[in-house]
Write a protein that holds these residues in place. Structure first.
Motif, PDB file in Angstrom:
ATOM      1  N   ALA A  39     152.978  19.465  -8.449  1.00 53.06           N
ATOM      2  CA  ALA A  39     151.656  19.507  -7.830  1.00 53.06           C
ATOM      3  C   ALA A  39     151.457  20.783  -7.039  1.00 53.06           C
ATOM      4  O   ALA A  39     150.387  21.409  -7.081  1.00 53.06           O
ATOM      5  N   VAL A  40     152.484  21.189  -6.302  1.00 54.43           N
ATOM      6  CA  VAL A  40     152.384  22.407  -5.504  1.00 54.43           C
ATOM      7  C   VAL A  40     152.133  23.615  -6.389  1.00 54.43           C
ATOM      8  O   VAL A  40     151.253  24.449  -6.115  1.00 54.43           O
ATOM      9  N   MET A  41     152.874  23.730  -7.470  1.00 56.30           N
ATOM     10  CA  MET A  41     152.733  24.894  -8.337  1.00 56.30           C
ATOM     11  C   MET A  41     151.439  24.867  -9.136  1.00 56.30           C
ATOM     12  O   MET A  41     150.920  25.914  -9.518  1.00 56.30           O
ATOM     13  N   SER A  42     150.892  23.687  -9.391  1.00 52.31           N
ATOM     14  CA  SER A  42     149.587  23.608 -10.053  1.00 52.31           C
ATOM     15  C   SER A  42     148.511  24.219  -9.175  1.00 52.31           C
ATOM     16  O   SER A  42     147.659  24.993  -9.639  1.00 52.31           O
ATOM     17  N   VAL A  43     148.559  23.922  -7.875  1.00 51.53           N
ATOM     18  CA  VAL A  43     147.599  24.522  -6.945  1.00 51.53           C
ATOM     19  C   VAL A  43     147.886  26.009  -6.779  1.00 51.53           C
ATOM     20  O   VAL A  43     146.959  26.829  -6.700  1.00 51.53           O
ATOM     21  N   SER A  46     146.269  27.846  -9.590  1.00 49.04           N
ATOM     22  CA  SER A  46     144.813  27.789  -9.729  1.00 49.04           C
ATOM     23  C   SER A  46     144.056  28.226  -8.486  1.00 49.04           C
ATOM     24  O   SER A  46     142.859  28.508  -8.553  1.00 49.04           O
ATOM     25  N   GLY A  47     144.742  28.284  -7.330  1.00 46.22           N
ATOM     26  CA  GLY A  47     144.080  28.640  -6.084  1.00 46.22           C
ATOM     27  C   GLY A  47     143.491  27.417  -5.404  1.00 46.22           C
ATOM     28  O   GLY A  47     143.305  26.358  -6.021  1.00 46.22           O
ATOM     29  N   CYS A  48     143.202  27.550  -4.111  1.00 50.63           N
ATOM     30  CA  CYS A  48     142.682  26.402  -3.365  1.00 50.63           C
ATOM     31  C   CYS A  48     141.925  26.872  -2.136  1.00 50.63           C
ATOM     32  O   CYS A  48     142.087  28.002  -1.676  1.00 50.63           O
ATOM     33  N   ALA A  49     141.111  25.966  -1.620  1.00 47.94           N
ATOM     34  CA  ALA A  49     140.414  26.224  -0.368  1.00 47.94           C
ATOM     35  C   ALA A  49     141.370  25.981   0.797  1.00 47.94           C
ATOM     36  O   ALA A  49     142.262  25.144   0.723  1.00 47.94           O
ATOM     37  N   VAL A  50     141.171  26.719   1.871  1.00 45.60           N
ATOM     38  CA  VAL A  50     142.023  26.615   3.051  1.00 45.60           C
ATOM     39  C   VAL A  50     141.210  26.039   4.198  1.00 45.60           C
ATOM     40  O   VAL A  50     140.058  26.411   4.399  1.00 45.60           O
ATOM     41  N   ARG A  51     141.841  25.131   4.930  1.00 50.29           N
ATOM     42  CA  ARG A  51     141.197  24.526   6.094  1.00 50.29           C
ATOM     43  C   ARG A  51     142.078  24.743   7.316  1.00 50.29           C
ATOM     44  O   ARG A  51     143.292  24.861   7.189  1.00 50.29           O
ATOM     45  N   VAL A  52     141.470  24.743   8.475  1.00 49.95           N
ATOM     46  CA  VAL A  52     142.193  24.900   9.739  1.00 49.95           C
ATOM     47  C   VAL A  52     142.227  23.557  10.436  1.00 49.95           C
ATOM     48  O   VAL A  52     141.186  22.940  10.682  1.00 49.95           O
ATOM     49  N   GLN A  56     145.226  24.453  14.872  1.00 51.49           N
ATOM     50  CA  GLN A  56     145.016  25.815  14.389  1.00 51.49           C
ATOM     51  C   GLN A  56     145.969  26.223  13.267  1.00 51.49           C
ATOM     52  O   GLN A  56     145.963  27.372  12.831  1.00 51.49           O
ATOM     53  N   SER A  57     146.794  25.306  12.797  1.00 53.58           N
ATOM     54  CA  SER A  57     147.614  25.598  11.624  1.00 53.58           C
ATOM     55  C   SER A  57     146.774  25.417  10.365  1.00 53.58           C
ATOM     56  O   SER A  57     145.708  24.780  10.392  1.00 53.58           O
ATOM     57  N   LEU A  58     147.259  25.961   9.259  1.00 59.74           N
ATOM     58  CA  LEU A  58     146.510  25.955   8.015  1.00 59.74           C
ATOM     59  C   LEU A  58     146.953  24.809   7.119  1.00 59.74           C
ATOM     60  O   LEU A  58     148.108  24.392   7.133  1.00 59.74           O
ATOM     61  N   VAL A  59     146.037  24.314   6.325  1.00 57.13           N
ATOM     62  CA  VAL A  59     146.347  23.290   5.330  1.00 57.13           C
ATOM     63  C   VAL A  59     145.524  23.575   4.087  1.00 57.13           C
ATOM     64  O   VAL A  59     144.398  24.084   4.162  1.00 57.13           O
ATOM     65  N   CYS A  60     146.100  23.281   2.922  1.00 56.43           N
ATOM     66  CA  CYS A  60     145.363  23.423   1.672  1.00 56.43           C
ATOM     67  C   CYS A  60     145.693  22.237   0.776  1.00 56.43           C
ATOM     68  O   CYS A  60     146.464  21.347   1.139  1.00 56.43           O
ATOM     69  N   ASP A  61     145.094  22.218  -0.419  1.00 59.13           N
ATOM     70  CA  ASP A  61     145.270  21.084  -1.320  1.00 59.13           C
ATOM     71  C   ASP A  61     146.738  20.828  -1.641  1.00 59.13           C
ATOM     72  O   ASP A  61     147.152  19.680  -1.806  1.00 59.13           O
ATOM     73  N   GLY A 109     155.470  26.848   5.213  1.00 62.35           N
ATOM     74  CA  GLY A 109     155.130  28.231   4.908  1.00 62.35           C
ATOM     75  C   GLY A 109     153.808  28.323   4.170  1.00 62.35           C
ATOM     76  O   GLY A 109     153.697  28.985   3.144  1.00 62.35           O
ATOM     77  N   THR A 110     152.788  27.637   4.716  1.00 58.22           N
ATOM     78  CA  THR A 110     151.478  27.664   4.053  1.00 58.22           C
ATOM     79  C   THR A 110     150.929  29.083   3.977  1.00 58.22           C
ATOM     80  O   THR A 110     150.296  29.468   2.992  1.00 58.22           O
ATOM     81  N   ARG A 111     151.198  29.894   5.002  1.00 58.60           N
ATOM     82  CA  ARG A 111     150.731  31.283   4.952  1.00 58.60           C
ATOM     83  C   ARG A 111     151.384  32.034   3.783  1.00 58.60           C
ATOM     84  O   ARG A 111     150.741  32.820   3.091  1.00 58.60           O
ATOM     85  N   GLU A 112     152.687  31.788   3.583  1.00 55.85           N
ATOM     86  CA  GLU A 112     153.376  32.429   2.470  1.00 55.85           C
ATOM     87  C   GLU A 112     152.827  31.928   1.142  1.00 55.85           C
ATOM     88  O   GLU A 112     152.701  32.689   0.170  1.00 55.85           O
ATOM     89  N   PHE A 113     152.492  30.645   1.086  1.00 58.80           N
ATOM     90  CA  PHE A 113     151.868  30.079  -0.112  1.00 58.80           C
ATOM     91  C   PHE A 113     150.558  30.801  -0.412  1.00 58.80           C
ATOM     92  O   PHE A 113     150.300  31.215  -1.554  1.00 58.80           O
ATOM     93  N   LEU A 114     149.739  30.964   0.613  1.00 61.48           N
ATOM     94  CA  LEU A 114     148.429  31.591   0.415  1.00 61.48           C
ATOM     95  C   LEU A 114     148.554  33.084   0.111  1.00 61.48           C
ATOM     96  O   LEU A 114     147.712  33.647  -0.597  1.00 61.48           O
TER      97      LEU A 114
END
Length: 285
Positions: A39-43, A46-52, A56-61, A109-114
């Motif tokens: 699931a992680v590699m599928s996102v 394909s890319g994803c939207a980022v939410r705060v 103040q930490s980041l989260v994505c799909d 490491g959501t920042r590294e993911f993004l």
């Protein structure tokens, strides 16, 4: 920070962990992490939207999809353990009961993911009596996994594939501090003045910036010597990497000069500052 002479890293025989098969639980974690990696590699592809989030930490799909898979599988395979996971905690669940529980960071490491540098991990760990006694750190973009039960090992495994059997993995262990100076690891995304001052006082040969729980794993493999972290982390950020490092012979020392403790419900599961060392004999005051 110093290392107390009477400090023990073994689990007392009277502890609930005496009845826990650490290796069997680590194998379950490895299987689940590989499933979540799909699931992680599928996102990731394909890319994803980022939410705060409110903190103040980041989260994505990827965080949410992976956590849903991990929680479902843990409920099926290890229903006896309560689970605290990062996104569930962000939604208001910040309590686990008992002396044994599981911590989950679906994408550390959501920042590294993004930033798409591959330095993000899936972290799952079992905590007993305040210590991480089994854990898995999986870097799906790198196809690498670190597994900790009674000992620590690493292996190559692609997302969705079954982890190789234990006998086909590489045993890992920390190294003694080399005479030519320390190799230090620092957070790629979260440096601060106290960390910089700590590193400036060390006899460094090299410094590397690395993302996510990979820093613990590099220490465990004997590829580096020290990783200080004085900015805030949560228990689910560190437990799996801490488990790998401890199983490989290393230590993570908190401000109280003792191994980092887990289950700090009164602090909402926040860690204080810590320094992770490969060689316990290198711990500095």
């Amino acid at each position: 920070m110093s290392l107390a002479s009477d400090m023990s890293y073994s689990v007392p025989a009277s502890s609930p962990s005496a009845a826990v098969d650490r290796d069997a639980i680590a194998e379950i974690f490895a299987q689940i992490a590989c499933e979540a990696g799909v699931a992680v590699m599928s996102v990731y592809a394909s890319g994803c939207a980022v939410r705060v989030k409110p903190d103040q930490s980041l989260v994505c799909d990827a965080d949410e999809y992976a956590e849903a898979i991990i929680l479902k599988r843990l409920g099926e395979l290890l229903p006896q353990f309560p689970v605290l996971a990062e996104e569930a905690a962000a939604a208001g669940k910040r309590t686990v009961d008992g002396d044994a529980f599981i911590l989950v960071d679906p994408v550390d490491g959501t920042r590294e993911f993004l930033e798409r540098n591959g330095e993000f991990t899936i972290n799952i760990a079992l905590v007993v009596d305040g210590a991480p006694v089994a854990g898995v750190v999986y870097a799906p973009a790198l196809g690498r996994m670190w597994v900790a039960g009674r000992a620590a090992a690493s292996c190559l495994v692609e997302p969705g594939a079954p982890p190789p059997p234990p006998q086909e993995r590489r045993s890992i262990h920390v190294r003694r501090v080399p005479g030519q100076g320390l190799t230090a690891l620092a957070s790629r995304s979260h440096s601060d003045p106290r960390t910089e001052a700590f590193l400036a006082a060390l006899p460094l040969r090299e410094r590397r910036n690395v993302g996510s729980s990979l820093k613990f794993c590099r220490l465990a493999e004997g590829d580096a010597d020290v990783y200080p972290r004085f900015s805030q982390t949560m228990e689910w950020d560190t437990a799996a990497g801490d488990a790998v490092l401890r199983a490989a012979g290393g230590v993570v020392i908190g401000e109280d000069d003792r191994p980092l403790q887990y289950g700090k419900a009164g602090l909402q599961f926040r860690n204080g500052p810590f320094v992770a060392w490969g060689d316990p004999n290198a711990v500095r005051a």
